[in-house]
Design a protein around this motif. Structure first.
Motif, PDB file in Angstrom:
ATOM      1  N   GLY A 166      -3.414  13.737   5.377  1.00  0.00           N
ATOM      2  CA  GLY A 166      -4.016  12.803   4.426  1.00  0.00           C
ATOM      3  C   GLY A 166      -3.400  11.416   4.533  1.00  0.00           C
ATOM      4  N   LEU A 167      -2.092  11.380   4.762  1.00  0.00           N
ATOM      5  CA  LEU A 167      -1.386  10.112   4.906  1.00  0.00           C
ATOM      6  C   LEU A 167      -1.885   9.353   6.127  1.00  0.00           C
ATOM      7  CD1 LEU A 167       0.873   8.112   4.230  1.00  0.00           C
ATOM      8  CD2 LEU A 167       2.461   9.615   5.460  1.00  0.00           C
ATOM      9  N   GLU A 168      -2.009  10.048   7.254  1.00  0.00           N
ATOM     10  CA  GLU A 168      -2.487   9.396   8.476  1.00  0.00           C
ATOM     11  C   GLU A 168      -3.904   8.863   8.294  1.00  0.00           C
ATOM     12  OE1 GLU A 168      -0.447  11.200  12.369  1.00  0.00           O
ATOM     13  OE2 GLU A 168      -1.660  12.663  11.292  1.00  0.00           O
ATOM     14  N   LYS A 169      -4.739   9.626   7.631  1.00  0.00           N
ATOM     15  CA  LYS A 169      -6.124   9.203   7.401  1.00  0.00           C
ATOM     16  C   LYS A 169      -6.164   7.946   6.528  1.00  0.00           C
ATOM     17  CE  LYS A 169     -10.545  10.793   5.509  1.00  0.00           C
ATOM     18  NZ  LYS A 169     -11.268  11.931   4.861  1.00  0.00           N
ATOM     19  N   GLU A 170      -5.395   7.948   5.451  1.00  0.00           N
ATOM     20  CA  GLU A 170      -5.371   6.792   4.556  1.00  0.00           C
ATOM     21  C   GLU A 170      -4.767   5.576   5.254  1.00  0.00           C
ATOM     22  OE1 GLU A 170      -6.568   6.395   1.546  1.00  0.00           O
ATOM     23  OE2 GLU A 170      -7.318   8.434   1.339  1.00  0.00           O
ATOM     24  N   PHE A 223       0.836  -1.207   0.000  1.00  0.00           N
ATOM     25  CA  PHE A 223       0.000   0.000   0.000  1.00  0.00           C
ATOM     26  C   PHE A 223       0.871   1.257   0.000  1.00  0.00           C
ATOM     27  CE2 PHE A 223      -1.778   3.222   2.934  1.00  0.00           C
ATOM     28  CZ  PHE A 223      -2.831   3.683   2.150  1.00  0.00           C
ATOM     29  N   LEU A 224       1.901   1.290   0.832  1.00  0.00           N
ATOM     30  CA  LEU A 224       2.771   2.461   0.913  1.00  0.00           C
ATOM     31  C   LEU A 224       3.596   2.640  -0.366  1.00  0.00           C
ATOM     32  CD1 LEU A 224       4.014   2.186   4.613  1.00  0.00           C
ATOM     33  CD2 LEU A 224       2.309   3.774   3.689  1.00  0.00           C
ATOM     34  N   LEU A 225       4.024   1.524  -0.954  1.00  0.00           N
ATOM     35  CA  LEU A 225       4.819   1.612  -2.181  1.00  0.00           C
ATOM     36  C   LEU A 225       4.019   2.174  -3.351  1.00  0.00           C
ATOM     37  CD1 LEU A 225       6.797  -1.752  -2.016  1.00  0.00           C
ATOM     38  CD2 LEU A 225       7.766   0.550  -1.868  1.00  0.00           C
ATOM     39  N   SER A 226       2.710   1.952  -3.316  1.00  0.00           N
ATOM     40  CA  SER A 226       1.871   2.435  -4.418  1.00  0.00           C
ATOM     41  C   SER A 226       1.096   3.699  -4.047  1.00  0.00           C
ATOM     42  CB  SER A 226       0.879   1.335  -4.823  1.00  0.00           C
ATOM     43  OG  SER A 226       0.016   1.019  -3.734  1.00  0.00           O
ATOM     44  N   PHE A 227       1.406   4.257  -2.883  1.00  0.00           N
ATOM     45  CA  PHE A 227       0.662   5.418  -2.390  1.00  0.00           C
ATOM     46  C   PHE A 227       0.933   6.638  -3.264  1.00  0.00           C
ATOM     47  CE2 PHE A 227      -0.431   8.289   1.346  1.00  0.00           C
ATOM     48  CZ  PHE A 227      -1.754   7.910   1.362  1.00  0.00           C
ATOM     49  N   THR A 228      -0.090   7.432  -3.536  1.00  0.00           N
ATOM     50  CA  THR A 228       0.065   8.588  -4.427  1.00  0.00           C
ATOM     51  C   THR A 228      -0.445   9.866  -3.775  1.00  0.00           C
ATOM     52  OG1 THR A 228      -2.080   8.046  -5.440  1.00  0.00           O
ATOM     53  CG2 THR A 228      -0.093   7.248  -6.556  1.00  0.00           C
ATOM     54  N   VAL A 229       0.331  10.367  -2.861  1.00  0.00           N
ATOM     55  CA  VAL A 229       0.079  11.702  -2.297  1.00  0.00           C
ATOM     56  C   VAL A 229       1.389  12.468  -2.383  1.00  0.00           C
ATOM     57  CG1 VAL A 229      -1.712  10.926  -0.704  1.00  0.00           C
ATOM     58  CG2 VAL A 229       0.657  10.995   0.060  1.00  0.00           C
ATOM     59  N   PRO A 230       1.352  13.800  -2.329  1.00  0.00           N
ATOM     60  CA  PRO A 230       2.591  14.580  -2.400  1.00  0.00           C
ATOM     61  C   PRO A 230       3.649  14.064  -1.431  1.00  0.00           C
ATOM     62  CG  PRO A 230       0.708  16.041  -2.489  1.00  0.00           C
ATOM     63  CD  PRO A 230       0.163  14.667  -2.232  1.00  0.00           C
ATOM     64  N   LEU A 247       1.409   2.280  15.109  1.00  0.00           N
ATOM     65  CA  LEU A 247       1.706   3.188  13.998  1.00  0.00           C
ATOM     66  C   LEU A 247       1.096   4.571  14.172  1.00  0.00           C
ATOM     67  CD1 LEU A 247       1.326   0.872  10.866  1.00  0.00           C
ATOM     68  CD2 LEU A 247       3.366   1.410  12.194  1.00  0.00           C
ATOM     69  N   LEU A 248      -0.014   4.657  14.881  1.00  0.00           N
ATOM     70  CA  LEU A 248      -0.735   5.921  14.982  1.00  0.00           C
ATOM     71  C   LEU A 248      -0.968   6.301  16.437  1.00  0.00           C
ATOM     72  CD1 LEU A 248      -3.348   5.155  12.179  1.00  0.00           C
ATOM     73  CD2 LEU A 248      -1.354   6.650  11.987  1.00  0.00           C
ATOM     74  N   GLY A 249      -1.319   7.555  16.664  1.00  0.00           N
ATOM     75  CA  GLY A 249      -1.578   8.031  18.016  1.00  0.00           C
ATOM     76  C   GLY A 249      -0.390   8.764  18.601  1.00  0.00           C
ATOM     77  N   PRO A 250      -0.574   9.328  19.798  1.00  0.00           N
ATOM     78  CA  PRO A 250       0.486  10.142  20.419  1.00  0.00           C
ATOM     79  C   PRO A 250       1.757   9.353  20.745  1.00  0.00           C
ATOM     80  CG  PRO A 250      -1.338   9.750  21.952  1.00  0.00           C
ATOM     81  CD  PRO A 250      -1.801   9.304  20.609  1.00  0.00           C
ATOM     82  N   GLN A 251       1.643   8.044  20.967  1.00  0.00           N
ATOM     83  CA  GLN A 251       2.815   7.229  21.282  1.00  0.00           C
ATOM     84  C   GLN A 251       3.295   6.445  20.064  1.00  0.00           C
ATOM     85  OE1 GLN A 251       4.200   7.597  24.264  1.00  0.00           O
ATOM     86  NE2 GLN A 251       2.561   9.035  24.743  1.00  0.00           N
ATOM     87  N   SER A 252       2.913   6.872  18.878  1.00  0.00           N
ATOM     88  CA  SER A 252       3.245   6.159  17.656  1.00  0.00           C
ATOM     89  C   SER A 252       4.756   6.107  17.420  1.00  0.00           C
ATOM     90  CB  SER A 252       2.567   6.840  16.454  1.00  0.00           C
ATOM     91  OG  SER A 252       3.091   6.380  15.235  1.00  0.00           O
ATOM     92  N   LYS A 290      -6.559   1.987   5.892  1.00  0.00           N
ATOM     93  CA  LYS A 290      -5.965   0.749   5.386  1.00  0.00           C
ATOM     94  C   LYS A 290      -5.807  -0.278   6.486  1.00  0.00           C
ATOM     95  CE  LYS A 290      -4.159  -1.983   2.369  1.00  0.00           C
ATOM     96  NZ  LYS A 290      -5.006  -2.562   1.298  1.00  0.00           N
ATOM     97  N   LEU A 291      -5.415   0.152   7.667  1.00  0.00           N
ATOM     98  CA  LEU A 291      -5.228  -0.787   8.771  1.00  0.00           C
ATOM     99  C   LEU A 291      -6.523  -1.500   9.129  1.00  0.00           C
ATOM    100  CD1 LEU A 291      -2.827   1.238  11.099  1.00  0.00           C
ATOM    101  CD2 LEU A 291      -2.280  -0.840   9.823  1.00  0.00           C
ATOM    102  N   THR A 292      -7.645  -0.818   9.048  1.00  0.00           N
ATOM    103  CA  THR A 292      -8.928  -1.448   9.350  1.00  0.00           C
ATOM    104  C   THR A 292      -9.334  -2.464   8.286  1.00  0.00           C
ATOM    105  OG1 THR A 292     -10.205   0.295   8.231  1.00  0.00           O
ATOM    106  CG2 THR A 292      -9.709   0.626  10.568  1.00  0.00           C
TER     107      THR A 292
END
Length: 305
Positions: A289-293, A205-212, A257-262, A297-299
């Motif tokens: 946008g990256l965090e949202k995506e 998913f990260l290798l094919s991710f297309t955001v700035p 991966l996410l959250g204040p202790q990520s 994806k994790l879900t």
């Protein structure tokens, strides 16, 4: 068989063991009507009936003559069978097959001993009762151990629930290794494959991710002959992916991966500060946008073994 006698108890240093008669019979299994005595590893005697054992146990049922079993002696009371199991385990097994009040199986150790002894004696009754008494959620404080036990006794539903919760466990931790060694190789591979699939799916998913900022978004010129600024953007994205990959390898649930202790917090903060090499003043990465995506994806990643 033992007759009525006064009741004594173990010393206060052994509070988990039952009340005993003077000749060390369990008070609830001291009837003179029994025709066999089971002796636990801690020398507690249980007087019961061979008929009951043969009805409940494939091992006893397939034995044509009980005296042929290893550990069977004959004394003035009849047959006496010495067993490697402790008194708490034998007590629970006999109660479960006798229709007596069921003991409180309050710890994982208690449950595991009873289930593995029942499997050893080919007794389907006690595991089926315990399976209905205890939900997998009650044992999920130790999901790897629950998975190992569920696989050994054939609880496929409990194994599936436990497997999902092992995603938060670092299987490389030294405390977990002995449990992994007890799991059949096929069941262990199922567990490891589930974790690998999640980790690799996130990397794809990260290798094919297309955001700035990500590699696939950079112009072809930047990929072939990048400037120093473009290189810094590329390396920041690679560092982010590497950190995410390692985190998913250790904890495939993705909770780290996410959250204040990520574990990605430092990378994400660095990414917020980097400016785009092509548009002055514009952030190189859309971190929000990256965090949202990433969260979405994790879900979507499978938790099935």
């Amino acid at each position: 068989m033992p007759g009525p006698s006064s009741i004594s108890s173990f010393s206060s240093s052994m509070p988990d063991l039952p009340l005993l008669t003077d000749d060390r019979y369990h008070v609830d299994f001291s009837s003179s009507e029994g025709d066999i005595v089971l002796v636990s590893s801690d020398q507690v005697k249980f007087c019961t009936h061979t008929f009951l054992l043969k009805v409940a146990s494939g091992v006893f049922r397939s034995t044509h003559s009980l005296p042929q079993l290893a550990g069977v002696l004959r004394d003035e009371h009849g047959l006496e069978l010495r067993l490697p199991e402790d008194a708490r385990t034998i007590d629970a097994i006999l109660r479960l097959i006798s229709g007596m009040e069921i003991p409180a199986l309050s710890t994982f150790d208690d449950i595991e001993k009873v289930l593995l002894t029942a499997k050893k004696w080919d007794m389907p009754g006690p595991p089926s009762i315990i399976h209905r008494m205890i939900t997998p959620q009650a044992l999920l404080d130790d999901p790897v151990r629950l998975y190992a036990l569920a696989c050994r006794v054939g609880w496929s539903d409990a194994a599936a629930v436990a497997a999902k919760h092992t995603l938060d466990v670092d299987l490389q931790h030294e405390d977990v290794q002995p449990i992994l060694h007890s799991i059949d190789s096929r069941d262990l591979l199922k567990l490891l494959n589930m974790r690998t699939r999640r980790r690799d799916a996130l990397l794809d998913f990260l290798l094919s991710f297309t955001v700035p900022g990500c590699l696939s978004h950079l112009p072809q010129s930047a990929r072939q002959n990048p400037t120093e600024h473009e290189l810094s953007v590329q390396w920041q994205w690679k560092a982010f992916m590497f950190t995410a990959f390692i985190a998913m390898d250790r904890h495939p649930s993705g909770q780290t991966l996410l959250g204040p202790q990520s574990v990605l917090q430092s990378d994400l903060e660095d990414m917020r500060s980097i400016k785009c090499p092509h548009f002055e003043g514009t952030p190189a990465f859309d971190v929000d946008g990256l965090e949202k995506e990433l969260r979405t994806k994790l879900t979507e990643l499978s938790r099935a073994i």
